[in-house]
Design a protein around this motif. Structure first.
Motif: not given
Lengths: 285, 763, 160
Positions: A2-8, A32-33, A39, A42, A45, A52, A54, B124, B127-128, C24
């Protein structure tokens, strides 16, 4: 995975997008295109962008059109747009020939031409196309717009001349002369896999001999490259096995191939020769 | 009309009836482990070693514990009462020290080894937090080859966990009297099943009833329950395993792994259901690997190419620990190597060695894929060196059908090997016929003249199936006439329910669609053999058959009373008992019989078998080699296989086609490669290459049913592994033929680069 | 909005789901968990196997390669929406008829891949169809029956 946290962020205009990038890129913000390359990284990781941006909702970035002597391809144009020729003539046919080798159908529905350029994977077909055909790339930032020649764009594996807050908004491919011939040959382990090596060639005939030869090799080094020595071996010669073999050998000799645990430089070098010759044979057919 | 009913009587065995399993799968309603959720559940995420070998200096979990949603972080010190993962059959003193601790204890021995477990509110967050657990390791030298001399496993113990020998006859005399000795060194690359569904398990504990549950079990639920009960110190009846839909097994899913233990212990201790779903990156590094062996083999032959003796020494790369199969694959390797040939003297010596890689175990046709490659390369080499046609050479050495049953003086899976029946040469002839061998050879010649590097290769093999000693089934009919068959079997996608339903329906006399087959549930039946070693159809199938016949007798006896008719005049069809003789019409449904009986209509029976059955076959491959890139295209692939008796031909064909794809993957594409520090390089599906549509030919199939097994009344032999066994050997042989270099291929997989190296070195 | 949740609406097989999700969260996970539609499976989570294939806004995509927040307002179709009022889709029937599934794990991905392309290009050439189907991995069947099933369903869909 699962990806690490981000602001979108999902801007609706280019101006908004570059303003946002200017804010967030220094702290690890990415564009992000299509997401078809980003992805997965990500998920592993390997990339953990904190922001990101978008660009999929930006109107006007999906434009693909012939503007005089160039084919303009906007940042949101998907690989799938090239499944059928986007224009008459050899350039349209070339892009449709090449696109079949890019990943698979669903990936091509989302992945973008410009995204592939910005990613600069050594095995990127579009990077090879841009390099071989002398494309011009348009980058935008809060500082304005600038043009970058393809040969100055890819600096190394996964590295481009884009500043961290620049957005690649368009690429312009010079339209090939109507009598241009082209060929493309790629080798990968399975259909749709990353190219271990590939060759893209184009030339015209003037009075029965080769003019304006272009020979680009990709996948074999950390960036795609036109091989001048190979082009020189073709210029002014009649198309045929002798000239093609000479060009192929020149290409093989000129490259400084990547090597890794499973693929040796020598093997890639051999492929470069073979694929260059096969691409030329295709062009002549 | 009564007599008309007899003609209408549906027979399902031998019919390619549609599968009962399919509807929920095509509508998305099937439930795989990741689809199962329990209220209040937490998620487990493993922290895994990033080093191939080292001493754990410290594990710092403070930062992880402080993260949002984290419930607990465990290391080995938190589970002192949990023993290492046991062998399936129980303790083996000579090997116990090599078992894998549930969480690494002091040492890490492969990249991916579980070092800590994080429990958090969602996957999630887990995993973190796992990323924040800091494991400090002092690196130790790595052992990456089983052929190197053994290194240290721990003080006083080296990495050669066992040496296994099997043999018979006077091997020295054989070699002393040989007209010719042929020697080869051969290796099979490390690869494995890699099903599309990764592993997963949910542990749940009902404190009120002291019932511990493992959800997501597959393959051998009852054996696993025994193992878990032993390891956790609980009674059998206080643990139950529940299987749901399973996304492929291939032998590697369903063994007990550390994560299965952890979800159970955590469920008990943390008081919440614990869900663990493996991701693909983890899977490629931690689910059982297989196949990697290096053989030094030699054959003594007489002047006619007849084998006098075979002597093999091999090195089995077991990876870091000995898992639930102990030394079984190595023992089996020794036992199955001779295949379909007469070998008067034989010696096999297997070095079972540990390396700093993911531990290995059984994967579809274990030991047979490897030994078929080795043995068939040897046959080709003998043919080449003696100037004898490779097919003629094989004919000369095959065991004949008149010599059956043929005892080998060898064992596999604790069973003395005795081939029950078989016409190896007959099936080979049929295969050559089906391919129109003459025309094929002419075609190949013509294409070669045109410059194509096209070649044909053959491999012959003996499979094994039907491992006993026994299994049983419980069958009942309810008041509506619905039939429930309870087995201790397991479904991994192979169509188990349908096949059992067909068998039951034929024996009982009902519609197979009215038969519901229960499997994978230790709470519904106390015993079972699961699904592995191609034994389900043979052993459980025969058990179902016997049980259904017993139930049929009960039903007829009751009907005789109820209908006031002699039992000899009664028969059952479409779930109705009717009179077979002219004139009379009364009939009674099974449901009504069930209602009339106290306590109902049910039966339980067991099937015993002393020996396995030995189906056999030939694989023939046609390949085209691109001499400039080393690329290999598999153009055609024929499987000729003796199935004994096919319950559902469509399902058999499907199993074989899937097996061929896997066998071909191991021959050309799939390999777990490690760098020189023991870092896995094939840890994504972009690097571990599974065959896709363009790589996989349509398999041509020749199924023979002319040698039904004598080992069970239904004559069945298993087919689950038949597609994979000879694929490596046949493809290697075809590549040699294509490039015109006999014996060129000594190693699988044949990657384009390796093939180019061979081609370039011969210029 | 710092690591806060975003409000989105996903319409899945015609039904609206109003959700609040962490940016995410992968689209596949949200469909499976928040929306309870577990028919879409995850085989690799890095965009290679195609098991997670669904249709978003009429486009065939790998749902492990999108974030749910990207799909706010989108019409999403998954395997659960193929059957119509209890009647199975021709592809679903064809898969069963031709034994195009064994463990069933890759099946929803193949069904959606096939539906997506056949709806857009009903007259797709056999070669192109094969190319499209080669997008997805199956470990059980060896593919031949999958190809047969899709060809049969395509013919039926064209005739309809």
């Amino acid at each position: 995975m699962k990806p690490a946290p981000f602001q979108y962020h999902a801007p609706h205009t280019v101006a908004e997008a570059v303003a946002r990038l200017a804010e967030v890129a220094p702290g690890g913000g990415l564009v992000l295109a299509g997401g078809q390359s980003l992805v997965p990284t990500m998920a592993f990781r390997l990339a953990t962008p904190e922001h990101l941006v978008d660009i999929n909702r930006i109107e006007g970035l999906g434009r693909i059109a012939v503007d005089g002597e160039v084919l303009s391809i906007g940042a949101n144009v998907r690989h799938a747009a090239f499944h059928t020729p986007v224009m008459e003539g050899p350039l349209g046919a070339l892009l449709t020939t090449v696109v079949r080798h890019i990943a698979h159908y669903p990936v091509r529905q989302r992945g973008t031409f410009c995204g592939s350029l910005a990613q600069a994977d050594p095995a990127s077909e579009w990077c090879l196309v841009a390099e071989t055909l002398d494309a011009t790339l348009i980058a935008r930032s809060v500082r304005g717009s600038r043009e970058i020649a393809a040969r100055d764009f890819v600096l190394g594996a996964m590295t481009t001349a884009l500043e961290e807050d620049e957005l690649l908004v368009e690429v312009r491919l010079p339209v090939l002369p109507a009598d241009s011939r082209f060929g493309f040959s790629e080798f990968s382990r399975r259909a749709g896999d990353f190219a271990i090596a590939m060759a893209l060639v184009a030339y015209r005939l003037e009075d029965g001999v080769i003019a304006a030869p272009r020979i680009g090799v990709g996948g074999a080094e950390d960036r795609p490259r036109r091989i001048e020595a190979a082009e020189q071996a073709l210029r002014g010669r009649e198309p045929g096995s002798e000239a093609f073999q000479a060009a192929a050998e020149a290409a093989a000799a000129a490259v400084d191939p990547l090597s890794d645990f499973t693929t040796s430089a020598d093997y890639r070098r051999g492929l470069v020769g073979t694929l260059t010759r096969r691409a030329l044979q295709q062009a002549a057919a | 009309m009564a007599s008309g009913r007899q003609q209408d009587k549906q027979i399902y065995i031998g019919q390619s009836v549609p599968r009962l399993e399919d509807p929920p799968m095509v509508t998305g309603e099937a439930r795989y482990a990741a689809d199962i959720n329990f209220p209040g559940q937490i998620h487990m995420r493993m922290v895994r070693s990033q080093h191939a070998h080292g001493e754990i200096v410290s594990i710092d979990r403070a930062e992880a514990l402080a993260m949002p949603g984290v419930v607990a972080v465990w290391t080995a010190g938190d589970i002192p009462e949990v023993p290492p993962v046991d062998f399936r059959e129980g303790s083996i003193p000579a090997l116990d020290a090599y078992r894998q601790p549930v969480l690494a204890d002091g040492r890490v021995r492969y990249v991916g080894e579980p070092v800590a477990a994080v429990f958090a509110e969602d996957a999630y967050l887990a995993e973190d937090a796992a990323e924040k657990v800091r494991v400090e390791v002092k690196e130790l030298p790595v052992t990456l080859s089983a052929e190197e001399p053994p290194g240290e496993f721990e003080a006083g113990r080296d990495t050669e966990a066992a040496v296994v020998k099997q043999g018979y006859g006077d091997i020295e005399a054989a070699f002393a009297s040989a007209h010719k000795v042929v020697e080869l060194e051969l290796s099979v690359g490390r690869h494995s099943g890699v099903p599309m569904e990764t592993r997963g398990a949910i542990g749940r504990y009902d404190a009120a009833a002291d019932m511990l549950e493992l959800h997501g079990a597959a393959k051998v639920p009852h054996k696993n329950r025994e193992l878990l009960a032993r390891m956790l110190g609980r009674s059998l009846s206080s643990i139950n395993l529940y299987a749901y839909h399973v996304g492929g097994g291939f032998g590697i899913r369903g063994e007990i792994y550390p994560e299965d233990i952890l979800v159970l212990v955590a469920a008990m201790r943390l008081g919440r259901p614990v869900k663990w779903i493996e991701d693909r990156y983890e899977h490629l590094m931690t689910a059982n690997h297989s196949r990697q062996q290096h053989h030094k083999i030699r054959a003594a032959v007489d002047a006619d190419g007849r084998i006098l003796g075979i002597d093999d020494e091999f090195f089995h790369d077991q990876g870091a620990y000995v898992r639930s199969h102990d030394t079984r694959v190595v023992k089996m390797t020794c036992g199955v190597l001779v295949g379909p040939y007469k070998v008067p003297a034989f010696s096999a010596l297997g070095h079972f060695r540990l390396t700093n890689k993911t531990p290995a175990a059984t994967y579809r046709a274990p030991a047979r894929y490897e030994t078929t490659f080795v043995r068939e390369r040897l046959m080709d080499a003998i043919a080449g060196e003696m100037g004898i046609n490779p097919i003629a050479l094989r004919r000369r050495n095959l065991i004949t059908s008149e010599e059956m049953p043929f005892a080998l003086n060898l064992e596999a899976l604790g069973d003395a090997i005795e081939y029950d029946s078989g016409d190896y040469e007959g099936l080979l002839d049929k295969a050559l016929d089906q391919l129109d061998w003459e025309t094929l050879q002419k075609d190949v010649k013509r294409r070669r003249a045109d410059g194509e590097a096209v070649g044909v290769g053959i491999a012959m093999f003996v499979e094994k199936s039907g491992l006993g000693p026994s299994d049983g089934a419980k069958i009942s009919v309810d008041n509506t006439g619905s039939v429930e068959v309870i087995t201790g079997g397991a479904s991994v996608g192979q169509g188990f329910e349908t096949v059992m339903a067909q068998i039951c329906a034929d024996a009982l006399g009902c519609d197979y669609r009215r038969v519901q087959v229960v499997h994978g549930r230790t709470d519904r039946i106390d015993y079972g053999i699961g699904a592995h070693a191609s034994r389900a159809t043979v052993v459980t199938g025969n058990a179902v058959n016997l049980t259904a016949l017993k139930l049929r007798e009960k039903a007829l006896a009751a009907a005789a009373e109820l209908l006031q008719a002699p039992i000899s005049t009664l028969d059952i069809s479409s779930g109705v008992v009717y009179r077979d003789d002219a004139g009379s019409d009364p009939s009674i449904s099974l449901g009504d019989i069930a209602r009339s009986l106290e306590p109902g209509l049910a039966a339980e029976e067991r099937f015993h078998t002393d020996h396995q059955t030995y189906p056999y076959g030939s694989h023939i491959a046609v390949v085209v080699v691109d001499r400039e890139t080393g690329g290999v295209k598999l153009e055609r692939f024929l499987v000729a296989y003796d199935i004994g008796r096919a319950i559902n031909p469509m399902l058999v064909e499907g199993q074989i086609a899937g097996g061929v794809a896997q066998g071909m993957g191991g021959a050309l594409l799939e390999e777990f490669v490690y760098d020189d520090r023991g870092q896995p390089l094939a840890a994504s599906l972009a690097d571990y290459l599974l065959p896709g549509i363009h790589e996989t030919p349509t398999v041509e199939l020749l199924l023979a049913e002319d040698s039904p097994s004598r080992r069970n009344p239904m004559g069945i032999k298993g087919a689950g592994e038949a597609g994979v066994t000879g694929a490596g050997a046949a493809i290697a042989s075809a590549i040699d033929d294509a490039i015109g270099i006999p014996g060129a291929i000594t190693r699988l997989p044949v990657t384009p680069q390796r093939l180019m190296d061979i081609l370039n070195s011969r210029q | 909005m710092s690591n806060g949740k975003t409000d989105i609406t996903l319409t899945i097989n015609g039904r609206e789901h109003s959700l609040s999700v962490d940016p995410r969260r992968i689209l596949a996970d949200v469909i499976r968990e928040e929306c309870g539609q577990t028919g879409t499976h995850l085989g690799c989570e890095h965009g290679v196997c195609g098991t997670c294939t669904i249709i978003v806004g009429g486009v065939t995509v790998r749902s492990c390669l999108m974030f749910a927040v990207q799909c706010d307002g989108a019409e999403i179709r998954t395997v659960e929406g193929l059957a119509h009022k209890g009647e199975l889709h021709p592809l679903q029937r064809a898969f069963m008829q031709h034994h195009a599934l064994q463990c069933g794990f890759c099946t929803p991905g193949f069904l959606m891949l096939a539906v997506g392309v056949l709806e857009r290009e009903p007259n797709i050439s056999d070669d192109d169809l094969l190319d499209v189907l080669s997008s997805n991995l199956c470990r059980c069947t060896g593919y031949a029956n999958i190809v047969k099933a899709v060809r049969a369903a395509a013919a039926e869909m064209r005739a309809a």
